[in-house]
Design a protein around this motif. Structure first.
Motif, short mmCIF file in Angstrom:
data_model
loop_
_atom_site.label_atom_id
_atom_site.label_comp_id
_atom_site.label_asym_id
_atom_site.label_seq_id
_atom_site.Cartn_x
_atom_site.Cartn_y
_atom_site.Cartn_z
N LYS A 40 2.26 7.01 -10.43
CA LYS A 40 1.94 7.22 -11.85
C LYS A 40 2.41 5.99 -12.71
O LYS A 40 2.11 5.94 -13.97
CB LYS A 40 2.52 8.55 -12.36
CG LYS A 40 2.12 9.61 -11.75
CD LYS A 40 1.58 10.68 -12.71
CE LYS A 40 0.70 11.93 -12.18
NZ LYS A 40 1.77 12.83 -11.67
N LEU A 41 2.92 4.94 -11.94
CA LEU A 41 3.41 3.89 -12.60
C LEU A 41 2.19 2.92 -13.14
O LEU A 41 1.40 2.92 -12.69
CB LEU A 41 4.50 3.02 -11.82
CG LEU A 41 5.61 3.88 -11.34
CD1 LEU A 41 6.57 3.02 -10.37
CD2 LEU A 41 6.54 4.21 -12.36
N SER A 42 2.63 2.25 -14.06
CA SER A 42 1.71 1.19 -14.71
C SER A 42 1.78 0.08 -13.88
O SER A 42 2.86 -0.04 -13.00
CB SER A 42 1.93 0.83 -16.14
OG SER A 42 3.09 0.04 -16.41
N HIS A 64 0.77 -1.32 -0.03
CA HIS A 64 0.01 -0.12 0.00
C HIS A 64 0.93 1.24 -0.03
O HIS A 64 1.65 1.50 0.94
CB HIS A 64 -0.98 -0.05 1.33
CG HIS A 64 -1.67 1.24 1.21
ND1 HIS A 64 -2.90 1.43 0.32
CD2 HIS A 64 -1.63 2.34 2.07
CE1 HIS A 64 -3.33 2.67 0.68
NE2 HIS A 64 -2.66 3.35 1.49
N ILE A 65 0.62 1.98 -1.03
CA ILE A 65 1.64 3.38 -1.15
C ILE A 65 0.64 4.53 -1.06
O ILE A 65 -0.45 4.49 -1.87
CB ILE A 65 2.14 3.46 -2.48
CG1 ILE A 65 3.54 2.36 -2.51
CG2 ILE A 65 2.90 4.97 -2.49
CD1 ILE A 65 3.97 2.24 -3.56
N ASP A 66 0.72 5.36 -0.01
CA ASP A 66 -0.10 6.52 0.25
C ASP A 66 -0.08 7.53 -0.97
O ASP A 66 0.90 8.00 -1.24
CB ASP A 66 0.54 7.38 1.55
CG ASP A 66 -0.34 8.41 1.89
OD1 ASP A 66 -1.44 8.54 1.11
OD2 ASP A 66 -0.17 9.12 2.91
N ASN A 67 -1.40 7.54 -1.40
CA ASN A 67 -1.36 8.37 -2.68
C ASN A 67 -1.49 9.82 -2.33
O ASN A 67 -1.28 10.71 -3.42
CB ASN A 67 -2.66 8.21 -3.41
CG ASN A 67 -2.77 6.90 -4.25
OD1 ASN A 67 -1.69 6.83 -5.00
ND2 ASN A 67 -3.77 6.35 -4.63
N THR A 68 -1.42 10.20 -1.22
CA THR A 68 -1.35 11.72 -1.03
C THR A 68 -0.04 12.30 -1.06
O THR A 68 0.29 13.42 -0.76
CB THR A 68 -2.12 12.05 0.17
OG1 THR A 68 -1.48 11.29 1.46
CG2 THR A 68 -3.67 11.75 0.43
N MET A 69 1.11 11.26 -0.52
CA MET A 69 2.30 11.70 -0.56
C MET A 69 3.34 11.53 -1.95
O MET A 69 3.52 10.27 -2.10
CB MET A 69 3.04 10.87 0.65
CG MET A 69 4.55 11.60 0.89
SD MET A 69 5.17 10.57 2.26
CE MET A 69 5.61 9.01 1.59
N PRO A 70 3.57 12.50 -2.53
CA PRO A 70 4.41 12.10 -4.00
C PRO A 70 5.57 11.69 -3.52
O PRO A 70 6.36 11.97 -2.49
CB PRO A 70 4.46 13.64 -4.69
CG PRO A 70 3.52 14.41 -3.57
CD PRO A 70 3.48 13.77 -2.64
N LEU A 71 5.81 10.54 -4.12
CA LEU A 71 7.20 9.60 -3.95
C LEU A 71 7.89 9.41 -5.14
O LEU A 71 7.25 8.64 -6.07
CB LEU A 71 6.71 8.46 -3.10
CG LEU A 71 7.71 7.59 -2.48
CD1 LEU A 71 8.65 8.22 -1.80
CD2 LEU A 71 7.01 6.28 -1.93
N THR A 72 9.08 9.59 -5.46
CA THR A 72 9.59 9.11 -6.73
C THR A 72 10.16 7.91 -6.57
O THR A 72 10.34 7.15 -5.52
CB THR A 72 10.72 10.03 -7.00
OG1 THR A 72 11.81 10.13 -6.21
CG2 THR A 72 10.68 11.45 -7.27
N VAL A 73 10.50 7.25 -7.62
CA VAL A 73 10.99 5.82 -7.88
C VAL A 73 12.35 5.57 -6.68
O VAL A 73 12.43 4.75 -6.09
CB VAL A 73 11.23 5.38 -9.10
CG1 VAL A 73 11.86 4.13 -9.05
CG2 VAL A 73 9.73 5.09 -9.68
N SER A 74 13.30 6.57 -7.35
CA SER A 74 14.53 6.69 -6.35
C SER A 74 14.19 6.89 -4.98
O SER A 74 14.98 6.28 -4.07
CB SER A 74 15.47 7.82 -6.88
OG SER A 74 15.86 7.66 -8.15
N ARG A 75 13.35 7.80 -4.52
CA ARG A 75 13.23 7.79 -3.18
C ARG A 75 12.40 6.56 -2.59
O ARG A 75 12.86 6.24 -1.53
CB ARG A 75 12.21 9.14 -2.86
CG ARG A 75 12.88 10.40 -2.85
CD ARG A 75 12.24 11.20 -1.76
NE ARG A 75 12.07 10.91 -0.53
CZ ARG A 75 10.88 11.33 0.14
NH1 ARG A 75 10.26 12.10 -0.60
NH2 ARG A 75 10.66 10.83 1.32
N PHE A 76 11.66 6.04 -3.21
CA PHE A 76 10.96 4.72 -2.92
C PHE A 76 12.16 3.80 -2.70
O PHE A 76 11.98 2.81 -1.63
CB PHE A 76 10.06 4.36 -3.80
CG PHE A 76 9.25 2.82 -3.69
CD1 PHE A 76 8.52 2.84 -2.46
CD2 PHE A 76 9.53 1.92 -4.40
CE1 PHE A 76 7.84 1.76 -2.31
CE2 PHE A 76 8.96 0.73 -4.14
CZ PHE A 76 8.13 0.69 -2.97
#
Ligand SMILES: Nc1ncnc2c1ncn2[C@@H]1O[C@H](COP(=O)(O)OP(=O)(O)OP(=O)(O)O)[C@@H](O)[C@H]1O
Length: 240
Positions: free
Chosen positions: A120-122, A77-89
Motif C-alpha cells: 500500500k506504500l507510495s 519484486h514483492i508478491d502482491n498476494t501475500m500481505p506484508l507489513t513494513v516491520s515484517r518486511f
C-alpha cells in the motif's frame, strides 16, 4: 581515511560486448560517491561486481576485512498476494529486534508506517522503507541503485538530503547510482562518470567541466549549482 573497497582494472564482457573496461574505483568511509552514465553504460553491472554478486572477468577487488554492506536494489519484486507489513518486511530474511526496526524507520522518517502493508506504500514511502532495510545491519558501506525512482521532485530533494544526513551521522561510505545530474552534482563528494570505461571522475565541479562528460550530457553542461525555474504559469482559476 579508511578504504572500504579498492577495485582496479575491472573488466566484464558478455556476448562479445565489452560492458566494462579497465575500471578503477576506490570507496572510502564517510565519502558519498555517485555513479552516473547513460542507459546501458554498465552502472548496475559495476555495482554488482563491487558487491561481489557478479565476478569480473579480470581485475582485482580488495575489501576491508569484515566489511558490512547495505544494498538498496533498483527493483524489488514483492508478491502482491501475500500481505506484508513494513516491520515484517524489515525482518526478512533475518529476524531483527523490534528496537532496531524502530531505529532505522526513525532514521528514514517513516516510523509511522511500521504497521502499514508494503503493497500500500507510495513510491516515495517504499524507497524510504528500502533504504531502512539497507541500513538495518549498520553497514560500513551503503550501495544505492537509483534510490529516488518513482519519487516526485520535492521528494527527490528530500531523499537526497536524507542520504547525505545518514552519511554524516553514521560515517559510512555511500555508493549511489543516479540519473539526477542536477541534484547529484550539488550533493555528492565524488562523481564517477561511466560509459563502459571511466570517462572521468573526481569532484562534481571538475567532472562537469570534463570534455567526455560534456559530450555525454551536453544539455546539462551548466550543472553545478541547482536552481529551480518555473517554465509555466499557474492560473488560480484553473485550480478552483
Ligand atoms: N549477463 C549479461 N549478458 C548480456 N548482456 C548483459 C549482461 N549484463 C548486462 N548486459 C548488458 O550490458 C549493458 C550494461 O547493463 P547495465 O544494466 O549494467 O547498465 P546500466 O548503466 O545500469 O543501465 P541503466 O541506466 O539503463 O539501468 C546493457 O547493454 C546490458 O544489456
Amino acid at each position: 581515511m579508511t578504504t572500504l573497497i579498492k577495485a582496479s582494472g575491472l573488466g566484464f564482457s558478455r556476448q562479445e560486448k565489452q560492458i566494462l573496461d579497465n575500471i578503477h574505483v576506490t570507496l572510502e568511509k564517510g565519502s558519498l560517491v555517485t555513479l552516473i552514465g547513460p542507459n546501458g553504460a554498465g552502472k548496475s553491472t559495476l555495482v554488482k561486481i563491487l558487491l561481489g554478486i557478479l565476478p569480473p572477468d579480470c581485475g582485482q577487488i580488495e575489501r576491508l576485512s569484515g566489511l558490512k554492506i547495505g544494498y538498496m536494489p533498483q527493483k524489488l519484486h514483492i508478491d502482491n498476494t501475500m500481505p506484508l507489513t513494513v516491520s515484517r518486511f524489515l525482518s526478512l530474511p533475518q529476524k531483527q529486534p523490534a528496537l532496531r526496526i524502530e531505529q532505522v524507520l526513525n532514521m528514514t522518517g517513516v516510523v509511522h508506517l511500521a504497521n502499514q502493508y508494503v503493497q500500500k506504500l507510495s513510491g516515495g514511502e517504499m524507497q524510504r522503507v528500502l533504504l531502512s532495510r539497507a541500513l538495518i545491519n549498520e553497514p560500513d558501506l551503503l550501495v544505492l541503485d537509483e534510490p529516488v525512482q518513482g519519487v516526485d521532485f520535492t521528494g527527490e530533494v528530500a531523499l537526497y538530503e536524507l542520504i547525505q544526513r545518514i552519511r554524516d551521522e553514521l560515517g559510512c561510505g555511500i555508493l549511489m547510482v543516479s540519473h539526477d545530474l542536477h541534484i547529484v552534482m550539488a550533493k555528492t563528494d565524488q562523481v564517477l562518470c561511466l560509459n563502459h570505461h571511466l570517462c572521468c571522475s573526481g569532484e562534481p565541479e571538475t567532472v562537469s567541466q570534463h570534455p567526455e562528460f560534456r559530450q555525454l550530457f551536453g544539455h546539462h553542461s551548466s550543472i553545478g549549482v541547482y536552481t529551480h525555474h518555473h517554465d509555466h504559469h499557474h492560473h488560480l482559476s484553473e485550480q478552483g
